[in-house]
Motif scaffolding. Structure first.
Motif, PDB file in Angstrom:
ATOM      1  N   VAL A   1       0.850  -1.182   0.000  1.00 36.16           N
ATOM      2  CA  VAL A   1       0.000   0.000   0.000  1.00 36.16           C
ATOM      3  C   VAL A   1       0.889   1.236   0.000  1.00 36.16           C
ATOM      4  N   VAL A   2       0.508   2.239  -0.763  1.00 29.28           N
ATOM      5  CA  VAL A   2       1.203   3.523  -0.766  1.00 29.28           C
ATOM      6  C   VAL A   2       0.438   4.452   0.168  1.00 29.28           C
ATOM      7  N   LEU A   3       1.100   4.874   1.238  1.00 30.72           N
ATOM      8  CA  LEU A   3       0.520   5.877   2.127  1.00 30.72           C
ATOM      9  C   LEU A   3       1.098   7.213   1.690  1.00 30.72           C
ATOM     10  N   ALA A   4       0.299   7.959   0.956  1.00 34.08           N
ATOM     11  CA  ALA A   4       0.739   9.243   0.408  1.00 34.08           C
ATOM     12  C   ALA A   4       0.302  10.364   1.347  1.00 34.08           C
ATOM     13  N   ASP A   5       1.275  10.961   1.997  1.00 29.46           N
ATOM     14  CA  ASP A   5       1.014  12.082   2.906  1.00 29.46           C
ATOM     15  C   ASP A   5       0.939  13.331   2.036  1.00 29.46           C
ATOM     16  N   GLU A   6      -0.269  13.701   1.666  1.00 30.76           N
ATOM     17  CA  GLU A   6      -0.469  14.749   0.662  1.00 30.76           C
ATOM     18  C   GLU A   6      -1.014  16.049   1.241  1.00 30.76           C
ATOM     19  N   VAL A   7      -0.699  16.316   2.498  1.00 27.31           N
ATOM     20  CA  VAL A   7      -1.204  17.545   3.113  1.00 27.31           C
ATOM     21  C   VAL A   7      -0.660  18.787   2.398  1.00 27.31           C
TER      22      VAL A   7
ATOM     23  N   PRO B   1      -1.799  14.737 -10.335  1.00 25.27           N
ATOM     24  CA  PRO B   1      -2.947  14.256  -9.561  1.00 25.27           C
ATOM     25  C   PRO B   1      -2.487  13.556  -8.280  1.00 25.27           C
ATOM     26  N   ARG B   2      -3.383  13.522  -7.304  1.00 27.68           N
ATOM     27  CA  ARG B   2      -3.084  12.855  -6.045  1.00 27.68           C
ATOM     28  C   ARG B   2      -3.153  11.340  -6.237  1.00 27.68           C
ATOM     29  N   PHE B   3      -2.520  10.620  -5.330  1.00 22.13           N
ATOM     30  CA  PHE B   3      -2.373   9.168  -5.477  1.00 22.13           C
ATOM     31  C   PHE B   3      -3.697   8.433  -5.559  1.00 22.13           C
ATOM     32  N   HIS B   4      -4.686   8.804  -4.774  1.00 24.95           N
ATOM     33  CA  HIS B   4      -5.955   8.064  -4.836  1.00 24.95           C
ATOM     34  C   HIS B   4      -6.622   8.241  -6.198  1.00 24.95           C
TER      35      HIS B   4
ATOM     36  N   GLN C   1      -4.829   7.833   1.067  1.00 24.35           N
ATOM     37  CA  GLN C   1      -4.631   9.271   1.094  1.00 24.35           C
ATOM     38  C   GLN C   1      -4.561   9.752   2.530  1.00 24.35           C
ATOM     39  N   ASP C   2      -3.591  10.590   2.822  1.00 24.09           N
ATOM     40  CA  ASP C   2      -3.523  11.242   4.124  1.00 24.09           C
ATOM     41  C   ASP C   2      -3.279  12.716   3.872  1.00 24.09           C
ATOM     42  N   ASP C   3      -4.313  13.503   4.045  1.00 21.24           N
ATOM     43  CA  ASP C   3      -4.157  14.946   3.864  1.00 21.24           C
ATOM     44  C   ASP C   3      -4.598  15.693   5.113  1.00 21.24           C
TER      45      ASP C   3
END
Length: 124
Positions: free
Chosen positions: A62-68, A81-84, A107-109
């Motif tokens: 799983v890719v946990l993309a910290d996109e805040v 574009p964002r990962f999701h 997605q973690d924003d």
């Protein structure tokens, strides 16, 4: 750990290590800050984001993309574009063989989320 490039995680190195079997265990989670990461403030290129999604599906992590920081961008150029969003697109294009309910990107924003070792990927 793997090497870094201006946009963060070095996808070429990660892919090579995955294909060579260099890891004792395959990763279950890859954490990245793909937009304005520290300390370089670089942003991961679209092609690398797509490759990371493809690798996640292929190798089962799983890719946990910290996109805040994606939400805090005032640059002239539009961000990738964002990962999701890319994960949804990848599953639609790949079609058969992929479970549409199982995503490879999380997605973690939320700037209030804190992840700690042993928390099983849950925000605390």
């Amino acid at each position: 750990p793997t090497s870094r490039e201006a946009g963060g995680l070095c996808i070429d190195t990660l892919e090579r290590k995955l294909r060579e079997g260099s890891f004792t265990k395959l990763p279950r989670l890859v954490y990245c800050v793909p937009t304005h990461n520290n300390p370089t403030s670089g942003t991961m290129k679209l092609e690398y984001r797509k490759r990371l999604i493809q690798l996640a599906h292929e190798f089962g992590f799983v890719v946990l993309a910290d996109e805040v920081y994606h939400l805090l961008d005032w640059s002239e150029q539009p961000l990738p574009p964002r990962f999701h969003e890319l994960d949804t697109q990848y599953k639609a294009e790949a079609g058969e063989g992929l479970d549409p309910s199982r995503g490879a990107a999380v997605q973690d924003d939320d700037e209030d989320s804190v992840y700690i070792s042993g928390s099983n990927g849950q925000a605390v």
